[in-house]
Design a protein around this motif. Structure first.
Motif, PDB file in Angstrom:
ATOM      1  N   LEU A  27     -21.297  -5.528 -22.786  1.00 10.83           N
ATOM      2  CA  LEU A  27     -20.657  -6.438 -21.838  1.00 10.83           C
ATOM      3  C   LEU A  27     -21.715  -7.253 -21.099  1.00 10.83           C
ATOM      4  CD1 LEU A  27     -18.051  -7.407 -20.480  1.00 10.83           C
ATOM      5  CD2 LEU A  27     -18.353  -5.569 -18.801  1.00 10.83           C
ATOM      6  N   GLU A  28     -22.814  -6.629 -20.722  1.00  8.67           N
ATOM      7  CA  GLU A  28     -23.897  -7.348 -20.055  1.00  8.67           C
ATOM      8  C   GLU A  28     -24.458  -8.438 -20.957  1.00  8.67           C
ATOM      9  OE1 GLU A  28     -28.370  -6.608 -18.149  1.00  8.67           O
ATOM     10  OE2 GLU A  28     -27.166  -4.889 -18.815  1.00  8.67           O
ATOM     11  N   ILE A  29     -24.648  -8.132 -22.233  1.00  8.00           N
ATOM     12  CA  ILE A  29     -25.200  -9.118 -23.165  1.00  8.00           C
ATOM     13  C   ILE A  29     -24.279 -10.330 -23.279  1.00  8.00           C
ATOM     14  CG2 ILE A  29     -25.733  -9.567 -25.598  1.00  8.00           C
ATOM     15  CD1 ILE A  29     -26.727  -6.637 -25.753  1.00  8.00           C
ATOM     16  N   LEU A  30     -22.995 -10.078 -23.491  1.00  5.34           N
ATOM     17  CA  LEU A  30     -22.086 -11.199 -23.719  1.00  5.34           C
ATOM     18  C   LEU A  30     -21.842 -12.017 -22.460  1.00  5.34           C
ATOM     19  CD1 LEU A  30     -19.416  -9.954 -26.266  1.00  5.34           C
ATOM     20  CD2 LEU A  30     -21.661 -10.943 -26.635  1.00  5.34           C
ATOM     21  N   THR A  31     -21.742 -11.373 -21.311  1.00  3.53           N
ATOM     22  CA  THR A  31     -21.510 -12.148 -20.094  1.00  3.53           C
ATOM     23  C   THR A  31     -22.753 -12.950 -19.702  1.00  3.53           C
ATOM     24  OG1 THR A  31     -22.016 -10.168 -18.774  1.00  3.53           O
ATOM     25  CG2 THR A  31     -19.694 -10.656 -19.178  1.00  3.53           C
ATOM     26  N   LYS A  32     -23.921 -12.479 -20.102  1.00  3.03           N
ATOM     27  CA  LYS A  32     -25.149 -13.221 -19.810  1.00  3.03           C
ATOM     28  C   LYS A  32     -25.424 -14.336 -20.809  1.00  3.03           C
ATOM     29  CE  LYS A  32     -28.125  -9.979 -17.262  1.00  3.03           C
ATOM     30  NZ  LYS A  32     -29.398  -9.209 -17.321  1.00  3.03           N
ATOM     31  N   TYR A  33     -25.104 -14.086 -22.094  1.00  2.49           N
ATOM     32  CA  TYR A  33     -25.630 -14.974 -23.125  1.00  2.49           C
ATOM     33  C   TYR A  33     -24.590 -15.656 -24.010  1.00  2.49           C
ATOM     34  CZ  TYR A  33     -29.917 -12.647 -21.733  1.00  2.49           C
ATOM     35  OH  TYR A  33     -30.967 -12.155 -21.008  1.00  2.49           O
ATOM     36  N   ALA A  34     -23.305 -15.431 -23.803  1.00  2.00           N
ATOM     37  CA  ALA A  34     -22.300 -16.074 -24.650  1.00  2.00           C
ATOM     38  C   ALA A  34     -22.394 -17.597 -24.582  1.00  2.00           C
ATOM     39  CB  ALA A  34     -20.898 -15.618 -24.257  1.00  2.00           C
ATOM     40  N   ASN A  35     -22.855 -18.127 -23.450  1.00  2.00           N
ATOM     41  CA  ASN A  35     -22.978 -19.581 -23.304  1.00  2.00           C
ATOM     42  C   ASN A  35     -24.418 -20.074 -23.427  1.00  2.00           C
ATOM     43  OD1 ASN A  35     -20.195 -20.681 -22.552  1.00  2.00           O
ATOM     44  ND2 ASN A  35     -20.373 -18.862 -21.263  1.00  2.00           N
ATOM     45  N   ASP A  36     -25.295 -19.197 -23.872  1.00  2.00           N
ATOM     46  CA  ASP A  36     -26.692 -19.556 -24.080  1.00  2.00           C
ATOM     47  C   ASP A  36     -26.850 -20.051 -25.516  1.00  2.00           C
ATOM     48  OD1 ASP A  36     -29.512 -19.476 -24.601  1.00  2.00           O
ATOM     49  OD2 ASP A  36     -29.755 -18.079 -22.929  1.00  2.00           O
ATOM     50  N   LYS A  37     -27.327 -21.273 -25.683  1.00  2.00           N
ATOM     51  CA  LYS A  37     -27.444 -21.851 -27.026  1.00  2.00           C
ATOM     52  C   LYS A  37     -28.431 -21.097 -27.900  1.00  2.00           C
ATOM     53  CE  LYS A  37     -25.999 -26.493 -25.664  1.00  2.00           C
ATOM     54  NZ  LYS A  37     -24.667 -26.284 -26.241  1.00  2.00           N
ATOM     55  N   ARG A  38     -29.316 -20.322 -27.286  1.00  2.00           N
ATOM     56  CA  ARG A  38     -30.208 -19.484 -28.086  1.00  2.00           C
ATOM     57  C   ARG A  38     -29.416 -18.375 -28.780  1.00  2.00           C
ATOM     58  NH1 ARG A  38     -34.330 -17.532 -23.633  1.00  2.00           N
ATOM     59  NH2 ARG A  38     -32.316 -17.416 -22.536  1.00  2.00           N
ATOM     60  N   TYR A  39     -28.278 -18.010 -28.211  1.00  2.00           N
ATOM     61  CA  TYR A  39     -27.445 -16.932 -28.751  1.00  2.00           C
ATOM     62  C   TYR A  39     -26.466 -17.475 -29.797  1.00  2.00           C
ATOM     63  CZ  TYR A  39     -24.518 -12.724 -28.726  1.00  2.00           C
ATOM     64  OH  TYR A  39     -23.812 -11.603 -29.083  1.00  2.00           O
ATOM     65  N   ILE A  86     -15.967 -16.426 -31.538  1.00  2.00           N
ATOM     66  CA  ILE A  86     -17.183 -16.922 -30.883  1.00  2.00           C
ATOM     67  C   ILE A  86     -16.835 -17.366 -29.452  1.00  2.00           C
ATOM     68  CG2 ILE A  86     -18.489 -17.516 -32.962  1.00  2.00           C
ATOM     69  CD1 ILE A  86     -17.462 -20.392 -32.655  1.00  2.00           C
ATOM     70  N   GLU A  87     -16.049 -16.539 -28.785  1.00  2.00           N
ATOM     71  CA  GLU A  87     -15.549 -16.838 -27.440  1.00  2.00           C
ATOM     72  C   GLU A  87     -16.694 -17.050 -26.439  1.00  2.00           C
ATOM     73  OE1 GLU A  87     -13.338 -18.066 -24.909  1.00  2.00           O
ATOM     74  OE2 GLU A  87     -12.118 -17.102 -26.497  1.00  2.00           O
ATOM     75  N   ARG A  88     -16.528 -18.069 -25.578  1.00  2.00           N
ATOM     76  CA  ARG A  88     -17.538 -18.356 -24.560  1.00  2.00           C
ATOM     77  C   ARG A  88     -17.016 -18.165 -23.132  1.00  2.00           C
ATOM     78  NH1 ARG A  88     -21.925 -20.852 -26.813  1.00  2.00           N
ATOM     79  NH2 ARG A  88     -21.657 -21.692 -28.923  1.00  2.00           N
ATOM     80  N   ASP A  89     -15.714 -17.957 -22.986  1.00  2.00           N
ATOM     81  CA  ASP A  89     -15.114 -17.780 -21.667  1.00  2.00           C
ATOM     82  C   ASP A  89     -15.425 -16.377 -21.153  1.00  2.00           C
ATOM     83  OD1 ASP A  89     -13.346 -17.238 -19.508  1.00  2.00           O
ATOM     84  OD2 ASP A  89     -12.002 -18.824 -20.195  1.00  2.00           O
ATOM     85  N   VAL A  90     -16.301 -16.282 -20.173  1.00  2.00           N
ATOM     86  CA  VAL A  90     -16.773 -14.983 -19.680  1.00  2.00           C
ATOM     87  C   VAL A  90     -15.631 -14.180 -19.074  1.00  2.00           C
ATOM     88  CG1 VAL A  90     -18.289 -13.887 -17.988  1.00  2.00           C
ATOM     89  CG2 VAL A  90     -19.138 -15.771 -19.378  1.00  2.00           C
TER      90      VAL A  90
END
Length: 283
Positions: free
Chosen positions: A56-68, A252-256
């Motif tokens: 959960l920490e990974i996705l909430t931090k990086y789902a909107n990071d273009k590196r991810y 590939i959801e981006r909505d935290v």
């Protein structure tokens, strides 16, 4: 008695499974065997390392990071994948949200991942290495057709295990499990439809006709497997957990907020059924 847990893939929808496994961690529920497909095992190793909330920490931090996640990653030399491979499988686990390799190495059970052999179109099951700092097997099991490069595992050219065996419950029973918990990432009413991009798959992987045929049959195979699972559940041979509704939640959801909510639904469902799960595993 040997117990097992099976984790379906589904890219970011697998955060539901992380909610379930985080609840199992809190409840002190462990298994002798774990098998996962795609993100199912990629996220599942955090359960085996005892790291509550890590996914959960990974996705909430990086789902909107273009590196991810980004279309630009597909064009980047040496990457050719929608996900940033170095960022996802090196920077995050080795620096940003560290994975506890030592705890994973101490886990006494067996963990397996599924990949699909391009030459045969069949599933191949491999034990997850305990100290692979690049997570190569986990990259291969997550390798969605058209969005990832082809992986070579000691001569085995392969892609996403979900193509050939999306819910590997039969493997768990074959490995001697008497009681199997299965975590799905689609609601019970869901039925997979034929692959819309099949013509593109046939073109891209024309050197691998058996793989293309597996992809053509994927929807029918998946739906039949779910029906078999529901039968095993009615017979008391398997215990299933599934989200109530995943409509509107992209792989590939981006909505935290959506990501947190799906994790919470998995956590709440497993918590509410904790005594049922314990009783099932101890029968």
């Amino acid at each position: 008695m040997k117990t097992g847990i099976v984790l379906e893939g589904g890219a970011l929808r697998t955060i539901f499974s992380s909610g379930v496994t985080d609840a199992l961690l809190r409840g002190g529920v462990d298994f002798d065997y774990l098998i996962g497909v795609s993100a199912g095992i990629a996220y599942g190793v955090s359960y085996l390392s005892g790291q509550f909330g890590r996914n959960l920490e990974i996705l909430t931090k990086y789902a909107n990071d273009k590196r991810y996640m980004s279309k630009r990653n597909l064009l980047r030399p040496g990457n050719h994948c929608y996900f940033g491979l170095k960022f996802t499988y090196d920077d995050i686990p080795n620096r940003l949200v560290p994975f506890d390799y030592e705890a994973f190495a101490r886990w006494p059970g067996t963990a397996e991942a599924v990949v699909t052999d391009l030459a045969t179109g069949k599933a191949v099951y491999r034990e997850v290495p305990r100290r692979d700092g690049q997570f190569l097997l986990l990259q291969a099991t997550c390798a969605m057709p058209l969005l990832f490069p082809i992986y070579d595992l000691d001569g085995l050219k392969c892609l996403d295990g979900g193509a050939a065996d999306a819910i590997p419950f039969r493997r768990a029973f074959e490995q001697g499990c008497d009681r199997v918990v299965v975590v799905l990432t689609r609601e019970r009413s869901y039925r997979r439809q034929p692959e819309k991009l099949q013509p593109l798959i046939d073109l891209r992987y024309r050197k691998y006709p058996h793989f293309c045929e597996t992809m053509r049959r994927r929807a029918d195979t998946y739906n039949a497997d779910r029906e078999e699972l529901f039968r095993l559940e009615r017979e008391g041979k398997a215990l299933l957990l599934a989200p109530e509704d995943t409509r509107g939640f992209s792989r590939i959801e981006r909505d935290v907020d959506k990501i947190r909510a799906l994790w919470q639904s998995g956590y709440d469902q497993a918590t509410a059924r904790m005594e049922e799960i314990r009783a099932f595993l101890s029968e």
